[in-house]
Design a protein around this motif. Structure first.
Motif, PDB file in Angstrom:
ATOM      1  N   ALA A  48      18.280 -22.824  -1.523  1.00  0.00           N
ATOM      2  CA  ALA A  48      17.524 -23.037  -0.299  1.00  0.00           C
ATOM      3  C   ALA A  48      16.526 -21.912  -0.039  1.00  0.00           C
ATOM      4  N   GLU A  49      16.827 -20.685  -0.496  1.00  0.00           N
ATOM      5  CA  GLU A  49      15.959 -19.538  -0.230  1.00  0.00           C
ATOM      6  C   GLU A  49      15.019 -19.290  -1.398  1.00  0.00           C
ATOM      7  N   LYS A  50      13.863 -18.751  -1.095  1.00  0.00           N
ATOM      8  CA  LYS A  50      12.910 -18.387  -2.143  1.00  0.00           C
ATOM      9  C   LYS A  50      13.071 -16.921  -2.491  1.00  0.00           C
ATOM     10  N   ALA A  51      12.861 -16.605  -3.735  1.00  0.00           N
ATOM     11  CA  ALA A  51      12.931 -15.213  -4.172  1.00  0.00           C
ATOM     12  C   ALA A  51      11.719 -14.466  -3.631  1.00  0.00           C
ATOM     13  N   PRO A  52      11.864 -13.178  -3.275  1.00  0.00           N
ATOM     14  CA  PRO A  52      10.714 -12.425  -2.771  1.00  0.00           C
ATOM     15  C   PRO A  52       9.642 -12.277  -3.849  1.00  0.00           C
ATOM     16  N   VAL A  53       8.414 -12.303  -3.425  1.00  0.00           N
ATOM     17  CA  VAL A  53       7.296 -12.198  -4.350  1.00  0.00           C
ATOM     18  C   VAL A  53       7.045 -10.729  -4.658  1.00  0.00           C
ATOM     19  N   LYS A  54       6.952 -10.409  -5.949  1.00  0.00           N
ATOM     20  CA  LYS A  54       6.678  -9.030  -6.332  1.00  0.00           C
ATOM     21  C   LYS A  54       5.186  -8.763  -6.192  1.00  0.00           C
ATOM     22  N   ARG A  55       4.870  -7.582  -5.678  1.00  0.00           N
ATOM     23  CA  ARG A  55       3.468  -7.202  -5.519  1.00  0.00           C
ATOM     24  C   ARG A  55       3.076  -6.259  -6.630  1.00  0.00           C
ATOM     25  N   GLY A  56       1.834  -6.313  -7.005  1.00  0.00           N
ATOM     26  CA  GLY A  56       1.313  -5.374  -7.984  1.00  0.00           C
ATOM     27  C   GLY A  56       1.270  -3.997  -7.367  1.00  0.00           C
ATOM     28  N   LYS A  57       1.138  -2.992  -8.202  1.00  0.00           N
ATOM     29  CA  LYS A  57       1.140  -1.671  -7.600  1.00  0.00           C
ATOM     30  C   LYS A  57      -0.151  -0.942  -7.915  1.00  0.00           C
ATOM     31  N   GLY A  58      -0.591  -0.171  -6.945  1.00  0.00           N
ATOM     32  CA  GLY A  58      -1.755   0.668  -7.144  1.00  0.00           C
ATOM     33  C   GLY A  58      -3.088  -0.025  -6.953  1.00  0.00           C
ATOM     34  N   LYS A  59      -3.101  -1.259  -6.492  1.00  0.00           N
ATOM     35  CA  LYS A  59      -4.382  -1.944  -6.318  1.00  0.00           C
ATOM     36  C   LYS A  59      -4.737  -1.971  -4.841  1.00  0.00           C
ATOM     37  N   MET A  60      -5.984  -1.675  -4.558  1.00  0.00           N
ATOM     38  CA  MET A  60      -6.447  -1.652  -3.179  1.00  0.00           C
ATOM     39  C   MET A  60      -7.716  -2.495  -3.109  1.00  0.00           C
ATOM     40  N   SER A  61      -7.847  -3.241  -2.052  1.00  0.00           N
ATOM     41  CA  SER A  61      -9.030  -4.065  -1.902  1.00  0.00           C
ATOM     42  C   SER A  61     -10.233  -3.180  -1.595  1.00  0.00           C
ATOM     43  N   ALA A  62     -11.415  -3.713  -1.842  1.00  0.00           N
ATOM     44  CA  ALA A  62     -12.647  -2.970  -1.573  1.00  0.00           C
ATOM     45  C   ALA A  62     -12.793  -2.697  -0.076  1.00  0.00           C
ATOM     46  N   GLU A  63     -12.358  -3.645   0.737  1.00  0.00           N
ATOM     47  CA  GLU A  63     -12.443  -3.455   2.182  1.00  0.00           C
ATOM     48  C   GLU A  63     -11.533  -2.329   2.644  1.00  0.00           C
ATOM     49  N   GLY A  64     -10.328  -2.280   2.092  1.00  0.00           N
ATOM     50  CA  GLY A  64      -9.391  -1.212   2.454  1.00  0.00           C
ATOM     51  C   GLY A  64      -9.932   0.147   2.069  1.00  0.00           C
ATOM     52  N   ARG A  65     -10.497   0.234   0.868  1.00  0.00           N
ATOM     53  CA  ARG A  65     -11.071   1.505   0.422  1.00  0.00           C
ATOM     54  C   ARG A  65     -12.252   1.898   1.308  1.00  0.00           C
ATOM     55  N   ALA A  66     -13.081   0.924   1.683  1.00  0.00           N
ATOM     56  CA  ALA A  66     -14.230   1.207   2.548  1.00  0.00           C
ATOM     57  C   ALA A  66     -13.769   1.740   3.911  1.00  0.00           C
ATOM     58  N   ARG A  67     -12.680   1.181   4.449  1.00  0.00           N
ATOM     59  CA  ARG A  67     -12.159   1.666   5.734  1.00  0.00           C
ATOM     60  C   ARG A  67     -11.680   3.109   5.615  1.00  0.00           C
ATOM     61  N   ILE A  68     -11.009   3.430   4.511  1.00  0.00           N
ATOM     62  CA  ILE A  68     -10.524   4.797   4.313  1.00  0.00           C
ATOM     63  C   ILE A  68     -11.692   5.762   4.182  1.00  0.00           C
TER      64      ILE A  68
END
Length: 139
Positions: A48-68
């Motif tokens: 009944a439950e879904k397994a958690p989705v694994k996220r990639g590591k070390g990747k940042m969107s261009a928008e996130g980098r621009a905000r920083i």
């Protein structure tokens, strides 16, 4: 009476019910024995439950980098706001700021020459085998 072959859906439902029964029996046993329930309970919930989705590591969107970058520039602008306009322009090889109240020590040319002569004499003695090397550790 003839028996028909069960369909795939019926088999899957039967399997699901048997897993639920096993989980409930394990829970009932744990209630009366006082020990924790075995992992059969988790097995019943797994479909009944879904397994958690694994996220990639070390990747940042261009928008996130621009905000920083924008936030860091704002911090630097705030720091530079108290300085003179000439300080805002990047200077090539600008001297490091001196600590307040501390004066940089300098050595006179005579003292430098005296130290250089003493070191040359030590190296000459070490090469001639008359003494320890100037870099040897003292005892």
């Amino acid at each position: 009476m003839s028996q028909s072959t069960p369909t795939l859906a019926q088999l899957q439902r039967g399997l699901q019910l048997s897993e639920q029964i096993a989980a409930l029996e394990a829970e009932l046993t744990s209630i009366f024995s006082g020990s924790p329930a075995p992992k059969a309970e988790k097995a019943a919930k797994a479909p009944a439950e879904k397994a958690p989705v694994k996220r990639g590591k070390g990747k940042m969107s261009a928008e996130g980098r621009a905000r920083i970058v924008a936030a860091q520039k704002a911090r630097w602008d705030k720091i530079r706001a108290g300085k003179s306009p000439a300080a805002k322009a990047p200077a090539a090889k600008a001297p490091a700021p001196k600590a307040a109240g501390k004066k940089k020590r300098t050595m006179s040319p005579e003292v430098k020459a005296k130290l250089a002569a003493a070191m040359k004499a030590r190296w000459a003695a070490a090469k001639a085998g008359k003494g320890p090397a100037p870099t040897a550790k003292k005892k």
